[in-house]
Write a protein that holds these residues in place. Structure first.
Motif, PDB file in Angstrom:
ATOM      1  N   UNK B  82      -6.049  10.337 -12.362  1.00  0.00           N
ATOM      2  CA  UNK B  82      -6.914   9.650 -11.411  1.00  0.00           C
ATOM      3  C   UNK B  82      -6.464   8.201 -11.252  1.00  0.00           C
ATOM      4  N   UNK B  83      -6.919   7.617 -10.197  1.00  0.00           N
ATOM      5  CA  UNK B  83      -6.564   6.222  -9.937  1.00  0.00           C
ATOM      6  C   UNK B  83      -7.148   5.327 -11.012  1.00  0.00           C
ATOM      7  N   UNK B  84      -6.596   4.157 -11.124  1.00  0.00           N
ATOM      8  CA  UNK B  84      -7.106   3.218 -12.123  1.00  0.00           C
ATOM      9  C   UNK B  84      -7.628   1.972 -11.430  1.00  0.00           C
ATOM     10  N   UNK B  85      -8.587   1.378 -12.083  1.00  0.00           N
ATOM     11  CA  UNK B  85      -9.125   0.137 -11.525  1.00  0.00           C
ATOM     12  C   UNK B  85      -8.098  -0.979 -11.718  1.00  0.00           C
ATOM     13  N   UNK B  86      -7.748  -1.673 -10.657  1.00  0.00           N
ATOM     14  CA  UNK B  86      -6.781  -2.765 -10.801  1.00  0.00           C
ATOM     15  C   UNK B  86      -7.416  -3.960 -11.502  1.00  0.00           C
ATOM     16  N   UNK B  87      -6.609  -4.801 -12.109  1.00  0.00           N
ATOM     17  CA  UNK B  87      -7.164  -5.986 -12.780  1.00  0.00           C
ATOM     18  C   UNK B  87      -7.641  -7.030 -11.769  1.00  0.00           C
ATOM     19  N   UNK B  88      -8.381  -8.005 -12.253  1.00  0.00           N
ATOM     20  CA  UNK B  88      -8.810  -9.115 -11.399  1.00  0.00           C
ATOM     21  C   UNK B  88      -7.566  -9.876 -10.929  1.00  0.00           C
ATOM     22  N   UNK B  89      -7.705 -10.559  -9.838  1.00  0.00           N
ATOM     23  CA  UNK B  89      -6.535 -11.236  -9.276  1.00  0.00           C
ATOM     24  C   UNK B  89      -5.913 -12.206 -10.279  1.00  0.00           C
ATOM     25  N   UNK B  90      -6.782 -12.937 -10.996  1.00  0.00           N
ATOM     26  CA  UNK B  90      -6.242 -13.926 -11.926  1.00  0.00           C
ATOM     27  C   UNK B  90      -5.629 -13.274 -13.170  1.00  0.00           C
ATOM     28  N   UNK B  91      -5.830 -12.003 -13.326  1.00  0.00           N
ATOM     29  CA  UNK B  91      -5.257 -11.309 -14.480  1.00  0.00           C
ATOM     30  C   UNK B  91      -4.060 -10.440 -14.092  1.00  0.00           C
ATOM     31  N   UNK B  92      -3.726 -10.432 -12.837  1.00  0.00           N
ATOM     32  CA  UNK B  92      -2.589  -9.625 -12.376  1.00  0.00           C
ATOM     33  C   UNK B  92      -1.279 -10.333 -12.709  1.00  0.00           C
ATOM     34  N   UNK B  93      -0.342  -9.588 -13.188  1.00  0.00           N
ATOM     35  CA  UNK B  93       0.974 -10.214 -13.387  1.00  0.00           C
ATOM     36  C   UNK B  93       1.610 -10.553 -12.038  1.00  0.00           C
ATOM     37  N   UNK B  94       2.531 -11.471 -12.078  1.00  0.00           N
ATOM     38  CA  UNK B  94       3.159 -11.936 -10.835  1.00  0.00           C
ATOM     39  C   UNK B  94       3.862 -10.802 -10.085  1.00  0.00           C
ATOM     40  N   UNK B  95       4.394  -9.861 -10.845  1.00  0.00           N
ATOM     41  CA  UNK B  95       5.134  -8.772 -10.200  1.00  0.00           C
ATOM     42  C   UNK B  95       4.255  -7.537  -9.946  1.00  0.00           C
ATOM     43  N   UNK B  96       2.973  -7.753  -9.911  1.00  0.00           N
ATOM     44  CA  UNK B  96       2.037  -6.624  -9.764  1.00  0.00           C
ATOM     45  C   UNK B  96       2.342  -5.798  -8.513  1.00  0.00           C
ATOM     46  N   UNK B  97       2.480  -6.459  -7.433  1.00  0.00           N
ATOM     47  CA  UNK B  97       2.634  -5.726  -6.171  1.00  0.00           C
ATOM     48  C   UNK B  97       4.027  -5.128  -6.001  1.00  0.00           C
ATOM     49  N   UNK B  98       4.997  -5.703  -6.655  1.00  0.00           N
ATOM     50  CA  UNK B  98       6.338  -5.114  -6.558  1.00  0.00           C
ATOM     51  C   UNK B  98       6.410  -3.802  -7.331  1.00  0.00           C
ATOM     52  N   UNK B  99       5.524  -3.674  -8.300  1.00  0.00           N
ATOM     53  CA  UNK B  99       5.528  -2.437  -9.089  1.00  0.00           C
ATOM     54  C   UNK B  99       4.619  -1.355  -8.499  1.00  0.00           C
ATOM     55  N   UNK B 100       3.791  -1.734  -7.532  1.00  0.00           N
ATOM     56  CA  UNK B 100       2.884  -0.754  -6.949  1.00  0.00           C
ATOM     57  C   UNK B 100       3.622   0.102  -5.916  1.00  0.00           C
ATOM     58  N   UNK B 101       3.327   1.360  -5.950  1.00  0.00           N
ATOM     59  CA  UNK B 101       3.936   2.268  -4.981  1.00  0.00           C
ATOM     60  C   UNK B 101       2.970   2.418  -3.798  1.00  0.00           C
ATOM     61  N   UNK B 102       3.163   1.585  -2.810  1.00  0.00           N
ATOM     62  CA  UNK B 102       2.222   1.544  -1.684  1.00  0.00           C
ATOM     63  C   UNK B 102       2.792   2.168  -0.412  1.00  0.00           C
ATOM     64  N   UNK B 103       4.004   2.649  -0.506  1.00  0.00           N
ATOM     65  CA  UNK B 103       4.639   3.192   0.695  1.00  0.00           C
ATOM     66  C   UNK B 103       4.382   4.689   0.808  1.00  0.00           C
ATOM     67  N   UNK B 507     -10.825  -8.943  -0.809  1.00  0.00           N
ATOM     68  CA  UNK B 507     -10.614  -8.222  -2.075  1.00  0.00           C
ATOM     69  C   UNK B 507      -9.740  -6.998  -1.851  1.00  0.00           C
ATOM     70  N   UNK B 508      -9.913  -6.354  -0.701  1.00  0.00           N
ATOM     71  CA  UNK B 508      -9.090  -5.169  -0.419  1.00  0.00           C
ATOM     72  C   UNK B 508      -7.606  -5.537  -0.368  1.00  0.00           C
ATOM     73  N   UNK B 509      -7.302  -6.711   0.118  1.00  0.00           N
ATOM     74  CA  UNK B 509      -5.894  -7.103   0.152  1.00  0.00           C
ATOM     75  C   UNK B 509      -5.317  -7.149  -1.261  1.00  0.00           C
ATOM     76  N   UNK B 510      -6.144  -7.557  -2.190  1.00  0.00           N
ATOM     77  CA  UNK B 510      -5.657  -7.708  -3.572  1.00  0.00           C
ATOM     78  C   UNK B 510      -5.696  -6.380  -4.324  1.00  0.00           C
ATOM     79  N   UNK B 511      -6.783  -5.671  -4.170  1.00  0.00           N
ATOM     80  CA  UNK B 511      -6.980  -4.502  -5.034  1.00  0.00           C
ATOM     81  C   UNK B 511      -6.936  -3.150  -4.309  1.00  0.00           C
ATOM     82  N   UNK B 512      -6.898  -3.157  -3.032  1.00  0.00           N
ATOM     83  CA  UNK B 512      -6.933  -1.881  -2.320  1.00  0.00           C
ATOM     84  C   UNK B 512      -8.351  -1.345  -2.250  1.00  0.00           C
ATOM     85  N   UNK B 513      -8.467  -0.034  -2.165  1.00  0.00           N
ATOM     86  CA  UNK B 513      -9.795   0.586  -2.031  1.00  0.00           C
ATOM     87  C   UNK B 513     -10.747   0.079  -3.113  1.00  0.00           C
ATOM     88  N   UNK B 514     -11.931  -0.311  -2.694  1.00  0.00           N
ATOM     89  CA  UNK B 514     -12.848  -0.969  -3.620  1.00  0.00           C
ATOM     90  C   UNK B 514     -13.458   0.033  -4.602  1.00  0.00           C
TER      91      UNK B 514
END
Lengths: 447, 563
Positions: B82-103, B507-514
């Motif tokens: 199942x999907x996982x809850x993403x961390x808060x923006x201030x707790x996200x590593x800098x490379x968070x979005x590069x590691x996400x498979x959003x395509x 928030x959706x921009x940062x974490x996706x589906x709420x």
């Protein structure tokens, strides 16, 4: 002039205090606006037969929960409990809209459309204001190609006759130096006036005009009822405005209505000036403005009856002499005085307001000018009232003359256009009945 | 030449061949019949024994025990992570979005399961300075207009009144503020606990469900003029609150019991019927009796239905698009509700908001879906309809030059509320008051719609909307409601709904589906009152099993290359 100043001051006060929708945006807050004490109308009481109370689809936390909508006198309307209303000929209420706004928690309301605004003064008389009016402006009422000039008194408390005239529809035109300064549609004027009176009377049906389709009224079949079975849309839908109800013999009903109205008007006059002044003083909002009474109503009735008989005889005589020129109005070089009969012109101006004269004018205004019978009577009343006040009977024809002069001018303009005047003679004109007689060649059309 | 003697019938004759073949066929058929008959008799002779495991598929649990079963989700049924809850923006590593498979790895269009892949990308990434500033200002609305006495936030500015819809917007704002690190956990917990406690204590409409409007200072039931009284309840408002209560519960498990306690006071027996339609309540003016009317039209109805479904209800009919029609606008078939307003006396407004909320909060997924990737929308037709809603607004901008992001929104001054629609009452781009008056001057670019479109559709057009709206704020009061289309300037009014949706978009921009998956097993919501008849009376549902899932449908035959 003093009266005009008082009215102006009142109007300014109303405009200052009235929460115009745009002004309210700046001043009031939602709780003030939708407080129950701001409700001056019960939307469950129908303004006209067929109107219905509807529930507003409120998504937010505030607003009026209900409103009323319907169709009357050919115009659609909606109003809120605070009195705010819109009247328009289309169900979408988006074009040619009369808007009514009310001062919070009071029954002081004002209708407006473009430059025109109107309200009831403290005596219950209707007053008009036209934005941007300047001294010397002239006012006209247009119905299709016909146009008549209105007296400048329309900016004073309106007499019943003028009110009826304006309520008959058409357009109000303001001209300045021959140029058109404003043109305002009067569609819905009558309904708005009725609505304003209805508000002031706390939704009492007795103040509504004669023939108004109120619940419980005895319908004569000619009233303009809302057609509920066919008109179900609570909200704007692309649809054709519902026609008013028709009867098997509408013409007969119309004539009956006119006769009934004439009888009532004459009976009112017979009550005398004391009654009129009492009514005006006690509840002038609910009654028409005082009408100058005739000195001898019975005599007038007799005169009218004899005049009608005279008219019929003359008409029959005219039909038996087809070669005789028919009465015409307008053509250059012709005598364009209103002469529905063959009486000499000088005779018309030398007699007092006798029965023949009144009947002639009445017949002329109805048949030739095309005025509503009630409006025609009111025009005559105006003339009579003026002559009574001034005491100069020669000037009592002023109103009619003004109207006729304007009509002549209009007819001339229409006929001539921008080019040369066409050469027409009396032989170019024919009475409509003669025309039918000529082409049908049946006895039924040729008395 | 040798002559072969003929001796009787030859073995190579045709007759002999047919005889042999017939014999073989008969023997085979006979053998099969004998074997089948024998097998059947053997099976019939055996004793019918099925092993039933407690809580298993064949265990017909009594009501007393049904609450203990975990709700079936796609991850549990299909045995996928199942999907996982993403961390808060201030707790996200800098490379968070590069590691996400959003395509997306599929072509746009419907899948065999009626899932839908949009041809548009979602906008994802960290918030930049402009966006953080907008988020701070939007949150400031709630800081300013939340009542200390109740924890309720005003719907509109300093007007002390609110609905459940707007209260959900406040929850949305608080969740976004916490996840975007605008506030810390103590503040967030304090706010949410106080709010939930207040909601639990609300005096309900005739003992059923919360009244439509409450006074934010006192928490009392009020009418539309904010005077004490009751006016009924709204199924749509309740549906939206249910969405956000589920988001709260799934994201912050420690709030679960408080959330459950709120809902376990409510009576759902009338709000949803056996067919799965939603009903609102009002009061008959003359008799004073409660009147229940079907509530919701295409767009809002499905969104609210999914809110109910998140808590185990089966709003099957409310979730369906039918009856719907389409209006061709600028080449786009815009769907609208087919129920005739002249008959049903309810308008079929087409606005952006309900689609945005579905996309932002629920990812255009079905309530039981906790596993599909972000680009795959299990509630396919909702995502596809939303694409149409976006496309027609972009088309209007391209063809007429009007920036278009239409929604219902407040206006300053009477009537204070406008349905600024894409289509309604038979007219396109129709702007009407709640009672139906055409008011084109109230047409506006709604700030919440603009930023919602910007978050869900990463396009050149939404960049334009973004520039128009992102600085449309008053630092003291929050984000303005919008920008008038005809040049009258800003819609100078501040509302909880607008600021809540803007925060959700950011928030959706940062974490996706709420909405994040529920990570627990059983829930008090499903186990409470099992020893009483209260669950039956109030029609509390059992945990949904696979057969209870809302169906995934499609309403067009578009394939990938149709786009």
């Amino acid at each position: 002039m003093a009266y005009k100043h008082i009215a102006t001051v009142f109007m300014l006060g109303l405009l200052t205090l009235a929460p115009l929708r745009s002004q309210a945006q700046q001043a009031s807050s939602p709780p003030d606006t939708f407080a129950s004490e701001n409700a001056i109308l019960d939307t469950s009481i129908p303004f006209a037969i067929g109107a219905r109370e509807a529930r507003q689809e409120l998504r937010g936390a505030f607003g009026w929960a209900t409103f009323q909508e319907g169709l009357v006198e050919g115009v659609y309307f909606r109003f809120d409990p605070d009195g705010y209303a819109r009247f328009a000929p289309t169900p979408r209420l988006d074009e040619d809209v009369f808007e009514v706004i009310c001062r919070p928690r009071t029954l002081s309301c004002m209708g407006r459309k473009q430059e025109l605004s109107m309200f009831l003064n403290t005596r219950g008389q209707l007053e008009l204001r036209i934005e941007g009016t300047q001294p010397g402006d002239q006012f006209f009422m247009a119905e299709g190609l016909n146009e008549i000039q209105l007296p400048n008194r329309i900016l004073q408390p309106l007499e019943d006759g003028l009110e009826t005239l304006l309520g008959s529809g058409g357009e109000l035109i303001m001209r300045r130096n021959e140029a058109e300064a404003a043109r305002i549609s009067l569609e819905g004027f009558g309904a708005v006036v009725a609505y304003l009176r209805w508000i002031v009377a706390r939704q009492d049906y007795t103040v509504l005009p004669r023939g108004w389709p109120v619940p419980g009224a005895v319908s004569n079949g000619s009233a303009n009822l809302t057609q509920t079975p066919a008109w179900l849309s609570p909200m704007p839908q692309p649809m054709v405005p519902q026609a008013t109800q028709t009867t098997a013999d509408p013409e007969l009903n119309r004539v009956r209505d006119e006769l009934s109205m004439l009888r009532t008007l004459l009976a009112q006059r017979a009550l005398g000036p004391e009654t009129s002044s009492t009514q005006a003083g006690s509840d002038s909002r609910q009654m028409p403005a005082p009408i100058p009474a005739y000195p001898d109503t019975t005599q007038r009735m007799d005169d009218i009856q004899s005049a009608i008989g005279n008219l019929e005889r003359q008409l029959a005589q005219a039909r038996t002499h087809p070669g005789q020129p028919a009465p015409v109005y307008g053509g250059p070089g012709l005598d364009t005085s209103p002469r529905p009969d063959n009486l000499p012109a000088e005779e018309q101006h030398t007699t007092t307001a006798n029965g023949n004269d009144i009947a002639r004018r009445l017949a002329y205004l109805i048949s030739e000018i095309g005025l509503d019978p009630r409006a025609a009577v009111m025009v005559l009343q105006l003339r009579e009232g003026k002559s009574t006040q001034v005491g100069d009977l020669a000037t009592s024809d002023q109103v009619v003359s003004d109207i006729m002069g304007e009509l002549r001018q209009t007819t001339r303009d229409v006929g001539v256009g921008n080019g040369e005047a066409p050469q027409v003679t009396t032989t170019d004109y024919m009475i409509l009945s003669d025309y039918f007689c000529a082409i049908m060649k049946e006895k039924a059309f040729c008395p | 030449m040798v002559e072969i003697p003929r001796s009787g019938r030859s073995r190579r004759s045709t007759g002999f061949g047919w005889f042999t073949l017939s014999a073989a066929v008969v023997s085979v058929i006979g053998t099969v019949a004998l074997v089948g008959s024998a097998a059947r008799s053997i099976f019939l002779a055996q004793e019918d024994i099925t092993t039933i495991i407690a809580g298993g598929d064949f265990d017909d649990l009594p009501a007393l025990l049904r609450g203990n079963v975990a709700a079936a989700t796609t991850s549990s049924v299909r045995n996928v992570p199942r999907r996982e809850k993403p961390p808060r923006q201030c707790e996200m590593p800098q490379d968070w979005f590069t590691k996400q498979d959003l395509t997306a790895t599929r072509e746009p269009g419907y899948t065999l399961r009626n899932e839908y892949v949009s041809p548009y990308k979602r906008r994802r990434g960290f918030l930049n300075d402009r966006e953080m500033r907008a988020a701070e200002v939007a949150w400031h609305y709630f800081e300013t207009y939340t009542q200390d006495s109740t924890g309720l936030a005003n719907s509109v500015g300093n007007y002390p009144s609110t609905t459940l819809w707007d209260t959900a917007s406040y929850i949305a704002g608080a969740v976004a503020a916490y996840e975007l690190c605008l506030i810390e956990k103590p503040d967030f917990d304090r706010r949410m606990t106080q709010l939930l406690t207040t909601i639990k204590g609300l005096d309900l409409f005739r003992g059923e469900l919360p009244n439509k409007v409450y006074h934010t200072k006192t928490g009392n039931k009020v009418d539309y003029s904010n005077k004490p009284g009751e006016i009924g309840y709204s199924a749509l408002d309740i549906g939206r609150l249910l969405v956000w209560l589920r988001i709260l519960k799934n994201r912050y498990t420690y709030l679960g019991n408080t959330v459950d306690a709120v809902l376990l006071k409510w009576d759902f027996s009338r709000v949803i019927d056996d067919e799965g339609l939603l009903y609102g309540a009002s009061i008959d003016k003359e008799t004073g009796e409660t009147v229940y009317n079907q509530e919701g039209r295409l767009g809002y109805e499905e969104y609210a239905a999914k809110g109910f479904a998140l808590w185990g209800f089966r709003p099957v009919l409310a979730h369906r698009a039918e009856p719907f029609l389409t209006a061709s606008m600028m080449g786009v078939p815009v769907p609208y509700d087919g129920r005739d307003p002249r008959i049903f006396h309810s308008q079929n407004y087409v606005v952006t908001e309900s689609y945005l909320q579905d996309g932002l909060e629920l990812g255009f997924d079905l309530p039981h879906d906790d596993s599909t990737p972000e680009w795959l929308h299990s509630d396919g037709w909702r995502a596809e309809f939303a694409d149409r809603i976006y496309r027609v607004q972009e088309a209007r901008w391209r063809k007429t030059g009007f920036m278009t992001a239409r929604s219902e929104h407040n206006v300053k001054g009477p009537p204070y509320f406008t349905y600024d629609t894409i289509f309604s009452d038979g007219y396109s781009w129709n702007t009407v008051t709640p009672r139906g008056d055409y008011v084109p001057d109230h047409a506006a670019v709604a700030a919440k719609a603009a930023l919602g479109l910007w978050a869900l559709w990463d396009t050149e057009y939404t960049d334009v909307l973004y520039d128009a709206i992102i600085e449309l704020y008053d630092p003291e009061n929050g984000m303005y409601e919008g920008l008038y289309e005809r040049g009258q300037g800003r819609v100078e009014i501040f509302t909880a709904n607008n600021n809540g949706i803007i925060l959700t978009s950011l928030l959706h921009k940062v974490q996706g589906t709420i909405l994040t998956p529920y990570t627990g097993n059983t829930e008090v919501w499903y186990t409470a009152y099992r020893d009483q008849d209260l669950r039956e009376k109030r029609r509390y549902p059992d945990p949904p099993l696979e057969e209870d899932w809302l169906p995934a449908l499609r309403h067009t035959f578009h394939r990938g290359n149709d786009f």
